[in-house]
Design a protein around this motif. Structure first.
Motif, short mmCIF file in Angstrom:
data_model
loop_
_atom_site.label_atom_id
_atom_site.label_comp_id
_atom_site.label_asym_id
_atom_site.label_seq_id
_atom_site.Cartn_x
_atom_site.Cartn_y
_atom_site.Cartn_z
N MET A 85 -16.81 42.91 15.62
CA MET A 85 -16.40 41.53 15.42
C MET A 85 -15.02 41.32 16.04
N GLY A 86 -14.80 40.13 16.52
CA GLY A 86 -13.52 39.84 17.13
C GLY A 86 -13.49 38.44 17.68
N GLY A 87 -12.47 38.16 18.44
CA GLY A 87 -12.35 36.86 19.07
C GLY A 87 -12.09 35.75 18.06
N PHE A 88 -12.38 34.53 18.51
CA PHE A 88 -12.12 33.37 17.66
C PHE A 88 -13.02 33.37 16.43
N MET A 89 -14.18 34.01 16.54
CA MET A 89 -15.06 34.13 15.38
C MET A 89 -14.36 34.85 14.24
N LEU A 90 -13.63 35.91 14.55
CA LEU A 90 -12.91 36.66 13.53
C LEU A 90 -11.79 35.81 12.92
N SER A 91 -11.07 35.06 13.75
CA SER A 91 -10.01 34.20 13.24
C SER A 91 -10.55 33.14 12.30
N ILE A 92 -11.69 32.54 12.67
CA ILE A 92 -12.29 31.52 11.80
C ILE A 92 -12.75 32.15 10.49
N THR A 93 -13.37 33.34 10.57
CA THR A 93 -13.88 33.99 9.36
C THR A 93 -12.75 34.29 8.39
N ILE A 94 -11.68 34.90 8.88
CA ILE A 94 -10.55 35.25 8.02
C ILE A 94 -9.83 33.98 7.55
N GLY A 95 -9.63 33.03 8.46
CA GLY A 95 -8.91 31.81 8.09
C GLY A 95 -9.65 30.98 7.06
N VAL A 96 -10.95 30.77 7.27
CA VAL A 96 -11.73 29.96 6.33
C VAL A 96 -11.79 30.64 4.95
N THR A 97 -11.97 31.96 4.95
CA THR A 97 -12.00 32.68 3.67
C THR A 97 -10.68 32.54 2.94
N LEU A 145 -2.13 37.80 13.52
CA LEU A 145 -1.42 39.04 13.19
C LEU A 145 -2.36 40.21 12.92
N VAL A 146 -3.65 39.93 12.73
CA VAL A 146 -4.57 41.03 12.39
C VAL A 146 -4.74 41.99 13.55
N SER A 147 -4.33 41.59 14.75
CA SER A 147 -4.43 42.51 15.88
C SER A 147 -3.54 43.73 15.69
N ILE A 148 -2.53 43.60 14.82
CA ILE A 148 -1.61 44.71 14.57
C ILE A 148 -2.33 45.86 13.88
N VAL A 149 -3.36 45.57 13.10
CA VAL A 149 -4.07 46.63 12.38
C VAL A 149 -5.38 46.99 13.08
N GLY A 150 -5.50 46.63 14.34
CA GLY A 150 -6.64 47.09 15.13
C GLY A 150 -7.80 46.14 15.22
N LEU A 151 -7.71 44.96 14.62
CA LEU A 151 -8.78 43.98 14.73
C LEU A 151 -8.54 43.12 15.98
N LEU A 152 -9.59 42.88 16.73
CA LEU A 152 -9.46 42.21 18.02
C LEU A 152 -9.69 40.71 17.87
N ASP A 153 -8.67 40.02 17.40
CA ASP A 153 -8.69 38.56 17.40
C ASP A 153 -8.47 38.09 18.83
N PRO A 154 -8.41 36.77 19.10
CA PRO A 154 -8.23 36.34 20.50
C PRO A 154 -6.99 36.92 21.17
N MET A 155 -5.89 37.05 20.44
CA MET A 155 -4.69 37.62 21.05
C MET A 155 -4.88 39.10 21.36
N GLY A 156 -5.52 39.84 20.45
CA GLY A 156 -5.78 41.24 20.71
C GLY A 156 -6.71 41.43 21.90
N LEU A 157 -7.72 40.56 22.01
CA LEU A 157 -8.63 40.65 23.16
C LEU A 157 -7.94 40.26 24.45
N SER A 158 -7.01 39.33 24.39
CA SER A 158 -6.30 38.95 25.61
C SER A 158 -5.50 40.12 26.15
N ARG A 159 -4.91 40.92 25.26
CA ARG A 159 -4.19 42.10 25.74
C ARG A 159 -5.15 43.13 26.32
N ALA A 160 -6.32 43.23 25.74
CA ALA A 160 -7.32 44.15 26.30
C ALA A 160 -7.78 43.68 27.67
#
Length: 432
Positions: free
Chosen positions: A224-236, A373-388
């Motif tokens: 899981m990652g990308g904007f989908m992950l941001s929406i999942t964490i944010g909505v929850t 900020l979740v990219s800091i713990v290894g989750l690939l949100d949009p910012m984490g994927l952009s660095r990849a």
């Protein structure tokens, strides 16, 4: 003898107002050219906007969409628009947009997060708009479990078992007050579901899987990652932080010493710790507090910590709304003979929430943006994927295009939240 009349016998029709007093011309004269300082500022602002757009628009539109690398982008732009032309390399978005939206989620299963997002809007519609039929609220209560199952997959009995725990809590809260009193029923409604989940649900799920193994393909959290992950964490976080924050705010004002101490301690501790620290706790330390061999999903751990963080700030926002209410509202509720919970639910809390709407939505917007900020713990949100993506040799050097795309995605959601906040404030406006 003259028959000419000097008194008008018919009224003349209304004449249109002067052109200088209506329409765009009047607005321009009143807002842009009403005084010498206004004229100067308007001219300088137009020049500044022209300067920015003259540099940005060519970069946006003199671009490449179909190259396979940054080198190909530059060659295509030079061939099409001339040597030395600088343009955006939107090809990276064209090639990686699915990854930016869904992370490494299996492509053949994209229908599941898309369905979860569509059903999310259906589930929240009766909460956001009073014109939507209230019967949909039944689906709203089921959706969290359905959405979890669509995203993670696996056995259908896991979300149903989790739902059963809440059903147990509901029946304890509604049926036990006559037996053990309101306080005992409230405690039982919190304790019994936990006991069920910890001691019984595992055996129930295993038994049902043995009888009827119904499920869909499971997806690991590292996919899981990308904007989908941001929406999942944010909505929850948004959905859970508001009710928890309300309880914490009420607990902070409680005359019961233990309840007040626990709520104050929780709020002050969480607000005194950066979110990054809590995310590291979720990533590293939380497993130490679980039974040996327990595999607690990292995304769920992050959701818990993000929810706690948002709830602490939400509690202070709600407390501010409660403090803004005139004392007469509390006295009026007492005069009506309402007990504490009815007075809070029917009189106090609706007014406090109405006062707090701007700050509540600001907290929601901040929380949604903090999911990066979740990219800091290894989750690939949009910012984490952009660095990849930037680490890929083909796209090494691409910066603004990726960040612009991510900014547009976040702005779309946050702008929608702010517009809804204004709509809700206008709807609940009761005059001065």
């Amino acid at each position: 003898m003259s028959t000419q009349s000097y008194v008008r016998t018919e009224m003349l029709g209304e004449k249109p107002p002067p052109a200088s007093q209506v329409g765009i011309f009047k607005w321009v004269m009143e807002n842009l050219f009403s005084s010498i300082p206004n004229i100067i500022m308007s001219i300088l602002s137009v020049l500044a906007v022209y300067y920015v757009l003259s540099g940005v628009l060519p970069w946006i539109f003199q671009s490449s969409w179909n190259a396979t690398s940054i080198t190909g982008c530059r060659e295509h732009i030079a061939e099409t628009y001339g040597e030395g032309t600088e343009g955006a390399c939107w090809s990276v978005i064209h090639e990686r947009w699915q990854q930016l939206l869904f992370g490494f989620y299996p492509k053949e299963l994209y229908w599941r997060p898309v369905s979860a997002l569509v059903l999310l809007f259906v589930a929240i519609s009766p909460i956001l708009f009073s014109s939507v039929p209230r019967k949909i609220m039944l689906f709203s209560m089921v959706y969290p479990f359905l959405g979890f199952w669509l995203l993670w997959g696996g056995s259908i009995w896991l979300p149903l078992s989790a739902m059963a725990g809440f059903v147990i809590g509901y029946f304890a809260l509604t049926m036990l007050p006559k037996v053990i009193g309101n306080l005992g029923a409230t405690i039982a409604a919190g304790v019994l579901p936990i006991l069920y989940w910890v001691l019984i649900s595992g055996s129930v799920i295993a038994g049902l899987n043995g009888i009827a193994p119904i499920g869909i393909e499971s997806v690991d959290s590292d996919q899981m990652g990308g904007f989908m992950l941001s929406i999942t964490i944010g909505v929850t976080g948004i959905a859970l932080s508001l009710p928890i924050g309300i309880l914490l705010a009420l607990g902070r004002q409680s005359p019961l010493f233990i309840v007040k101490t626990i709520c104050v301690g929780f709020i002050e501790f969480i607000r005194g710790v950066p979110l990054i620290t809590l995310l590291f706790v979720a990533s590293v330390l939380l497993n130490y507090f679980l039974p040996p061999g327990t595999n607690f999903d990292l995304v769920l751990r992050v959701m818990i910590m993000v929810t706690f963080f948002a709830a602490a700030y939400m509690a202070e926002v709600i407390r501010g709304g409660l403090a803004a209410l005139p004392k007469g509202q509390y006295e009026a509720a007492d005069a009506l003979g309402l007990d504490y919970w009815k007075a809070t639910r029917l009189v106090i809390m609706p007014q406090a929430l109405k006062i707090s709407i701007p700050n509540i939505v600001s907290n929601f917007i901040g929380l949604f943006k903090d999911t990066t900020l979740v990219s800091i713990v290894g989750l690939l949100d949009p910012m984490g994927l952009s660095r990849a993506i930037l680490a890929d040799q083909n796209w090494n050097g691409i910066v603004w295009e990726l960040y612009a795309f991510i900014a547009v995605l976040f702005w779309t959601f946050t702008f929608g939240m702010s517009r809804y906040s204004m709509y809700l404030e206008r709807k609940l406006q009761t005059g001065h």
